[in-house]
Motif scaffolding. Structure first.
Motif, PDB file in Angstrom:
ATOM      1  N   VAL A  16      -1.894   9.753   4.399  1.00  0.00           N
ATOM      2  CA  VAL A  16      -0.546   9.899   4.940  1.00  0.00           C
ATOM      3  C   VAL A  16      -0.097   8.537   5.454  1.00  0.00           C
ATOM      4  CG1 VAL A  16       0.861  10.980   6.732  1.00  0.00           C
ATOM      5  CG2 VAL A  16      -0.906  12.313   5.559  1.00  0.00           C
ATOM      6  N   TYR A  17       1.112   8.143   5.061  1.00  0.00           N
ATOM      7  CA  TYR A  17       1.672   6.871   5.545  1.00  0.00           C
ATOM      8  C   TYR A  17       2.833   7.156   6.489  1.00  0.00           C
ATOM      9  CZ  TYR A  17      -1.086   4.833   1.807  1.00  0.00           C
ATOM     10  OH  TYR A  17      -2.125   4.460   1.005  1.00  0.00           O
ATOM     11  N   LEU A  18       2.842   6.464   7.603  1.00  0.00           N
ATOM     12  CA  LEU A  18       3.914   6.687   8.582  1.00  0.00           C
ATOM     13  C   LEU A  18       4.540   5.350   8.954  1.00  0.00           C
ATOM     14  CD1 LEU A  18       2.017   9.038  11.054  1.00  0.00           C
ATOM     15  CD2 LEU A  18       3.888   9.748   9.557  1.00  0.00           C
ATOM     16  N   ASP A  19       5.868   5.332   9.010  1.00  0.00           N
ATOM     17  CA  ASP A  19       6.529   4.132   9.505  1.00  0.00           C
ATOM     18  C   ASP A  19       6.426   4.119  11.028  1.00  0.00           C
ATOM     19  OD1 ASP A  19       7.221   3.236   7.032  1.00  0.00           O
ATOM     20  OD2 ASP A  19       9.118   4.376   7.014  1.00  0.00           O
ATOM     21  N   ALA A  20       6.099   2.946  11.544  1.00  0.00           N
ATOM     22  CA  ALA A  20       5.922   2.887  13.001  1.00  0.00           C
ATOM     23  C   ALA A  20       6.322   1.528  13.550  1.00  0.00           C
ATOM     24  CB  ALA A  20       4.470   3.174  13.359  1.00  0.00           C
ATOM     25  N   GLU A  21       6.565   1.516  14.857  1.00  0.00           N
ATOM     26  CA  GLU A  21       6.900   0.255  15.509  1.00  0.00           C
ATOM     27  C   GLU A  21       5.895   0.004  16.629  1.00  0.00           C
ATOM     28  OE1 GLU A  21      10.930   0.079  17.092  1.00  0.00           O
ATOM     29  OE2 GLU A  21      10.248  -1.486  18.468  1.00  0.00           O
ATOM     30  N   ILE A  22       5.416  -1.221  16.714  1.00  0.00           N
ATOM     31  CA  ILE A  22       4.408  -1.512  17.748  1.00  0.00           C
ATOM     32  C   ILE A  22       5.088  -1.615  19.117  1.00  0.00           C
ATOM     33  CG2 ILE A  22       2.719  -3.200  18.562  1.00  0.00           C
ATOM     34  CD1 ILE A  22       2.049  -3.772  15.675  1.00  0.00           C
ATOM     35  N   GLU A  23       4.621  -0.781  20.026  1.00  0.00           N
ATOM     36  CA  GLU A  23       5.212  -0.750  21.374  1.00  0.00           C
ATOM     37  C   GLU A  23       4.394  -1.544  22.376  1.00  0.00           C
ATOM     38  OE1 GLU A  23       7.597   3.316  22.247  1.00  0.00           O
ATOM     39  OE2 GLU A  23       5.425   3.351  22.489  1.00  0.00           O
ATOM     40  N   MET A  24       3.097  -1.593  22.129  1.00  0.00           N
ATOM     41  CA  MET A  24       2.230  -2.214  23.125  1.00  0.00           C
ATOM     42  C   MET A  24       1.010  -2.774  22.421  1.00  0.00           C
ATOM     43  SD  MET A  24       0.118  -0.470  26.120  1.00  0.00           S
ATOM     44  CE  MET A  24      -1.136  -0.345  24.871  1.00  0.00           C
ATOM     45  N   HIS A  25       0.501  -3.846  22.948  1.00  0.00           N
ATOM     46  CA  HIS A  25      -0.635  -4.493  22.304  1.00  0.00           C
ATOM     47  C   HIS A  25      -1.663  -4.884  23.372  1.00  0.00           C
ATOM     48  CE1 HIS A  25      -2.319  -8.614  21.534  1.00  0.00           C
ATOM     49  NE2 HIS A  25      -2.981  -7.860  20.687  1.00  0.00           N
ATOM     50  N   GLN A  26      -2.924  -4.639  23.069  1.00  0.00           N
ATOM     51  CA  GLN A  26      -4.003  -5.090  23.964  1.00  0.00           C
ATOM     52  C   GLN A  26      -5.022  -5.839  23.161  1.00  0.00           C
ATOM     53  OE1 GLN A  26      -5.424  -1.411  25.610  1.00  0.00           O
ATOM     54  NE2 GLN A  26      -4.751  -1.977  27.671  1.00  0.00           N
ATOM     55  N   VAL A  74       5.489  -1.542  11.163  1.00  0.00           N
ATOM     56  CA  VAL A  74       4.263  -1.465  10.350  1.00  0.00           C
ATOM     57  C   VAL A  74       4.172  -0.091   9.710  1.00  0.00           C
ATOM     58  CG1 VAL A  74       2.951  -3.140  11.695  1.00  0.00           C
ATOM     59  CG2 VAL A  74       2.938  -0.731  12.366  1.00  0.00           C
ATOM     60  N   THR A  75       3.197   0.054   8.859  1.00  0.00           N
ATOM     61  CA  THR A  75       2.916   1.363   8.277  1.00  0.00           C
ATOM     62  C   THR A  75       1.535   1.790   8.746  1.00  0.00           C
ATOM     63  OG1 THR A  75       4.186   0.728   6.334  1.00  0.00           O
ATOM     64  CG2 THR A  75       2.762   2.662   6.130  1.00  0.00           C
ATOM     65  N   VAL A  76       1.492   2.918   9.417  1.00  0.00           N
ATOM     66  CA  VAL A  76       0.204   3.431   9.904  1.00  0.00           C
ATOM     67  C   VAL A  76      -0.291   4.481   8.915  1.00  0.00           C
ATOM     68  CG1 VAL A  76      -0.929   4.725  11.740  1.00  0.00           C
ATOM     69  CG2 VAL A  76       0.757   2.967  12.303  1.00  0.00           C
ATOM     70  N   ALA A  77      -1.577   4.404   8.576  1.00  0.00           N
ATOM     71  CA  ALA A  77      -2.104   5.322   7.561  1.00  0.00           C
ATOM     72  C   ALA A  77      -3.328   6.078   8.070  1.00  0.00           C
ATOM     73  CB  ALA A  77      -2.472   4.528   6.315  1.00  0.00           C
ATOM     74  N   TYR A  78      -3.524   7.284   7.568  1.00  0.00           N
ATOM     75  CA  TYR A  78      -4.760   8.027   7.872  1.00  0.00           C
ATOM     76  C   TYR A  78      -5.012   9.050   6.783  1.00  0.00           C
ATOM     77  CZ  TYR A  78      -1.657  11.765   9.543  1.00  0.00           C
ATOM     78  OH  TYR A  78      -0.693  12.739   9.634  1.00  0.00           O
ATOM     79  N   ARG A  79      -6.265   9.510   6.776  1.00  0.00           N
ATOM     80  CA  ARG A  79      -6.607  10.589   5.849  1.00  0.00           C
ATOM     81  C   ARG A  79      -6.669  11.882   6.647  1.00  0.00           C
ATOM     82  NH1 ARG A  79     -10.127   6.693   4.349  1.00  0.00           N
ATOM     83  NH2 ARG A  79      -9.742   5.792   2.295  1.00  0.00           N
ATOM     84  N   PRO A  80      -5.802  12.830   6.344  1.00  0.00           N
ATOM     85  CA  PRO A  80      -5.836  14.098   7.084  1.00  0.00           C
ATOM     86  C   PRO A  80      -7.223  14.738   7.036  1.00  0.00           C
ATOM     87  CG  PRO A  80      -3.881  13.981   5.722  1.00  0.00           C
ATOM     88  CD  PRO A  80      -4.703  12.791   5.347  1.00  0.00           C
ATOM     89  N   ASP A 129       0.854  -1.186   0.000  1.00  0.00           N
ATOM     90  CA  ASP A 129       0.000   0.000   0.000  1.00  0.00           C
ATOM     91  C   ASP A 129       0.887   1.232   0.000  1.00  0.00           C
ATOM     92  OD1 ASP A 129      -2.120  -1.633   0.109  1.00  0.00           O
ATOM     93  OD2 ASP A 129      -2.889  -0.960   2.055  1.00  0.00           O
ATOM     94  N   GLY A 130       0.322   2.345  -0.382  1.00  0.00           N
ATOM     95  CA  GLY A 130       1.102   3.578  -0.302  1.00  0.00           C
ATOM     96  C   GLY A 130       0.895   4.413  -1.523  1.00  0.00           C
TER      97      GLY A 130
END
Lengths: 559, 323
Positions: free
Chosen positions: B264-274, B305-311, B257-258
């Motif tokens: 907007v695509y952002l590179d991210a790392e998962i820190e915590m999971h519930q 992961v890549t986190v995405a959103y629509r501004p 995707d992208g």
């Protein structure tokens, strides 16, 4: 629920049992056996000619059917009911003010309300005579000579004076504990003023009203000093009747029949009262977190405040002030230390004080302090250890058994102690033992309540952290229970200090403690000296009262 | 219906200053952290406390100095405060007996109300024997017995366990719709407030910071405090302003995707999971800061992961934010 911590059960089991067995032995030796001795002696008494049980039986039947007995019963129950009802009635407005308002002098009224309760009956008697008596302040002010004290009225008046403060304490504590949201719920549902009071507040107060009524009733039922002085030959409570038969008519069977009747009655009352209290409390719902009534700082309805304060002043301060003023008033009418000089300087009085008291006044002071300290320390130590030992246990019968001394005739215990132990133990030791039973029920209840309120979870937390039994006691329990213990110790000292009954019956007036000395001075019509001695006594007690009051004002930490 | 006109009242700890109104038939929550003045606001409406300034109007009538008894309000306290010396029936009928209604009418109304709260035949029960949920129903029945124009509930579910809480919540909504009564409800739980209210007044330190419908409150909070108080909030910068994005407005983009327009695509790392049952909640560290994302797929802490959103989905937060 009985969350008995395993650690404690393992380490405290054996010596805990030793303690309880020891306590049972103590009660048996110095309360049960003496009382039994009185009955056995009475049954074996040979006065009527016929022997043993027959004499006792004939005394029993003749006394039970005698009109005099009926009048003792009617009088004892009647005055106790009336006194208790009046004490509660007088206390209700006071309890309301205490629970709902902050006003200047609130603390002082609170402390004052404790005063009559810890005063020895004999001083109440002296104060009442000085204020309401034939030559008392009221009659002098009015120029009359009403006999206000040496009769039924006087007895009830003294009992109300003596006990209403206790009722104020109990009821106001309960009143402060009523969640104000009950009242608000009633208001939002359309109720107001008196309706809320009668439909909601009063029913919620019933347990405390009942329990204060019952306590005052029992105190008045067992009343000794007041009735001994004010009752003359016309009025006797059981306790006085027992005393009269024993020491004046020297009729042991008659005395023991009265003692038996008294025990039957007090057993009945205690049974009935625990039942009704239990039922009254069963309705209470634990609402979890409770909001006490807002203690309003706004000025009180002025009329109410003035009315109550004036009543308090006249009723409580009147007799006490009169007593103090008269103690400092010499026979010439001038203020001064005349009475104290006669009391303290040998040869200064017309009558020989030393021969009346069979002791010097400093001797009386030292003896009183010594006896009270010995007996108070014993009571406190036994009550404290027992309460710590019983923590978490809900055994109603042990608790019940430990309250028995409250309903037992102290005159009988005193006499029994003498009959049974006089060849083995000196009178002062017997007085200490007898006074133990005067203070134990109350002191034990104070400590027991305090210990039970100490959260078990706090102790568990310390156990989990590895604290042993001794560390828990030193680090957790003693610091948290400091106020409870201080309060209990103060009562443990004050009650024997004020005791007349045991000192009179065991010592036969020969061991002159403060109350005995005051009683003897009244007996010898040295009334002003009695007043002076009473003032000395109060001075000694004031320190003790302050300690009690600092540690026991309910709700003073809540805003 | 209820109108607060510049009501001010000072306490040692804070000053309460409220100025809002509630329309007839609405179910309004007062939401705020503890000590924000929620219960005080309710107590002012009931008349247990009086404001130092301002007026409170109910149905156009100035009730500021009216006693609680004259306000025709039903009130359910946090711990229900059922009268312990009365039976269930006597509790429910209390307000009617005060109004001197005939005994037969009281009996009939009590029976009807106990049916309404689904406790038929409970008249003679001792209140001490009731469970928490039953007590609450009785308290509601008691409050409704006098046909109040307004029902006030002070944290009514706080001493009830989770499962029952949801049932009772639904029941209050049902009752409110059925009787068409205005309800004001105090809570510190945002889920409760959002689930049942028509509108929510958010209180902070004695001030109503926002008073709005639940969706508006959630999507368009007035400030950062409200945004964070009513739910998980992500703040990203776009076009020079701060944008609020709720977790469900973000997603974890798939492989490949992208580049899509307006995303907007952002590179991210998962820190915590519930694990939330129907979905997973991830806290990710990205170049735009910490982001909360809901995603139905199971991932592990430490995954990139890549986190995405629509501004365009974001709600621009006004500047000069107080917190």
């Amino acid at each position: 629920m009985n969350h008995h911590a395993p650690v404690r059960a393992a380490s405290g089991g054996a010596d805990g049992r030793v303690l309880l067995v020891g306590l049972a032995g103590f009660f048996l030796l110095f309360m049960v056996a003496p009382v039994a001795t009185v009955f056995i002696r009475a049954a074996g008494h040979d006065a009527v000619g016929a022997g043993g049980l027959d004499a006792f039986w004939s005394a029993l039947t003749s006394i039970v059917t005698a009109p005099r007995t009926r009048s003792v019963i009617t009088f004892t129950v009647g005055q106790a009911s009336l006194s208790a009802a009046l004490a509660v009635a007088v206390a209700l407005p006071g309890a309301y003010l205490m629970a709902h308002y902050t006003f200047p002098g609130r603390r002082i009224i609170y402390s004052l309300s404790l005063l009559p309760f810890v005063l020895p009956t004999i001083i109440v008697v002296v104060a009442m005579i000085g204020f309401y008596g034939k030559n008392g302040l009221i009659n002098r002010l009015l120029g009359t000579d009403f006999n206000l004290v040496y009769n039924f009225r006087g007895i009830v008046l003294a009992h109300v004076f003596y006990n209403f403060s206790l009722a104020i304490r109990i009821i106001s504590t309960a009143w402060s504990g009523i969640d104000r949201r009950y009242r608000e719920s009633a208001e939002i549902l359309g109720d107001r003023g008196p309706g809320v009071f009668f439909r909601v507040t009063l029913p919620l107060l019933i347990p405390s009203i009942l329990s204060s009524f019952i306590l005052v009733f029992i105190y008045c039922f067992l009343s000794f000093g007041v009735v001994l002085v004010f009752g003359g030959v016309r009025f006797s409570t059981f306790e006085v009747a027992i005393y009269r038969e024993m020491f004046i008519n020297l009729d042991l069977p008659a005395a023991s029949v009265f003692a038996l009747l008294q025990m039957a009655f007090s057993g009945l009352f205690i049974l009935v009262s625990t039942g009704s209290l239990h039922r009254a409390r069963a309705g209470a719902v634990d609402t979890g977190q409770s909001l006490p009534p807002l203690r309003s700082a706004r000025p009180l309805p002025r009329a109410l405040l003035v009315l109550y304060t004036v009543t308090m002043l006249v009723f409580v301060l009147g007799p006490l002030t009169t007593m103090v003023v008269r103690a400092f008033t010499g026979s010439s009418g001038a203020l001064g230390l005349e009475n104290f000089r006669q009391l303290l300087v040998p040869g200064a009085a017309e009558r020989n004080v030393h021969s009346i008291l069979r002791s010097s006044v400093p001797g009386v002071v030292l003896r009183s302090i010594g006896l009270a300290t010995a007996s108070g320390t014993l009571t406190f130590a036994v009550a404290g250890l027992t309460a710590l030992r019983l923590r978490g246990s809900r055994s109603t019968w042990i608790d019940g058994a430990l309250q028995i001394p409250m309903g037992v005739s102290l005159v009988t215990v005193g006499l029994g102690l003498r009959l049974l132990w006089q060849d083995v133990l000196p009178p002062v030791i017997l007085i200490v033992l007898g006074q133990f039973f005067v203070a134990f029920p109350l002191v034990f209840r104070i400590v027991r309540t305090g210990v039970e309120e100490l959260s078990e979870r706090i102790v568990n937390a310390a156990e989990i952290l590895g604290a042993g039994r001794r560390r828990i006691l030193m680090d957790i329990e003693l610091p948290l229970l400091r106020r409870t213990f201080l309060n209990a110790y103060a009562y443990a000292l004050a009650l024997p200090f004020a005791d007349l009954t045991v000192a009179m019956t065991v010592g036969r007036g020969r061991v002159a403690t403060f109350p005995v000395a005051i009683y003897r001075l009244i007996g010898f019509r040295s009334f002003d000296l009695a007043l002076a001695l009473a003032v000395l006594y109060i001075a000694f007690c004031l320190v003790l009262f302050l300690v009690i009051d600092r540690t026991s004002l309910p709700g003073k930490d809540t805003p | 219906m209820i109108e607060f006109r510049s009501v001010r009242t000072r306490y040692p700890e804070f000053e309460l200053a409220v100025d809002f109104s509630i329309a007839e038939g609405e179910l309004v929550s007062i939401l705020g952290p503890s000590g924000s003045g929620k219960t005080t606001t309710l107590r002012l409406i009931a008349g247990f406390e009086q404001p130092q300034e301002g007026q409170i109007l109910i149905n156009g009538r100035d009730v500021t100095h009216l006693s609680p008894a004259d306000r025709q309000i039903g009130y359910v306290f946090q711990d229900y405060t059922l009268f312990p010396h009365m039976s269930v029936g006597d509790n429910v009928g209390y307000g009617l007996r005060i109004r001197r209604r005939p005994a037969a009418e009281v009996r009939a109304t009590v029976a009807e109300l106990l049916d309404l709260v689904e406790l038929p035949g409970y008249q003679d029960r001792n209140v001490a024997t009731l469970s928490g949920g039953e007590r609450q129903r009785v308290a509601i029945a008691r409050a409704l017995a006098t046909r109040p124009v307004l029902l006030l509930l002070d944290e009514p579910f706080s001493s009830i366990d989770e499962v029952l809480r949801r049932d009772l919540r639904d029941e209050i909504v049902r009752l409110q719709k059925r009787l068409g009564i205005t309800v004001v409800f105090v809570t510190h739980s945002r889920q409760e407030a959002l689930a049942i209210s028509d509108r929510v007044a958010v209180l902070q330190a004695g001030q109503v910071v926002q008073y709005a419908g639940v969706e508006e409150l959630y999507r368009q909070p007035r400030d950062r405090f409200v945004a964070e108080f009513v739910g998980d909030a992500n703040f990203v910068t776009g076009d020079g302003t701060q944008l609020l994005l709720r977790p469900e407005q973000l997603w974890i983009a798939g492989e490949g995707d992208g580049g899509d327009e307006g995303i907007v695509y952002l590179d991210a790392e998962i820190e915590m999971h519930q694990y939330l049952g129907s979905t997973h909640r991830y806290a990710c560290r990205s170049t735009a800061g910490r982001l909360i994302v809901m995603d139905p797929r199971r991932r592990s802490v430490g995954d990139t992961v890549t986190v995405a959103y629509r501004p365009a989905d974001g709600f621009p937060m006004t500047e000069g934010d107080p917190s």
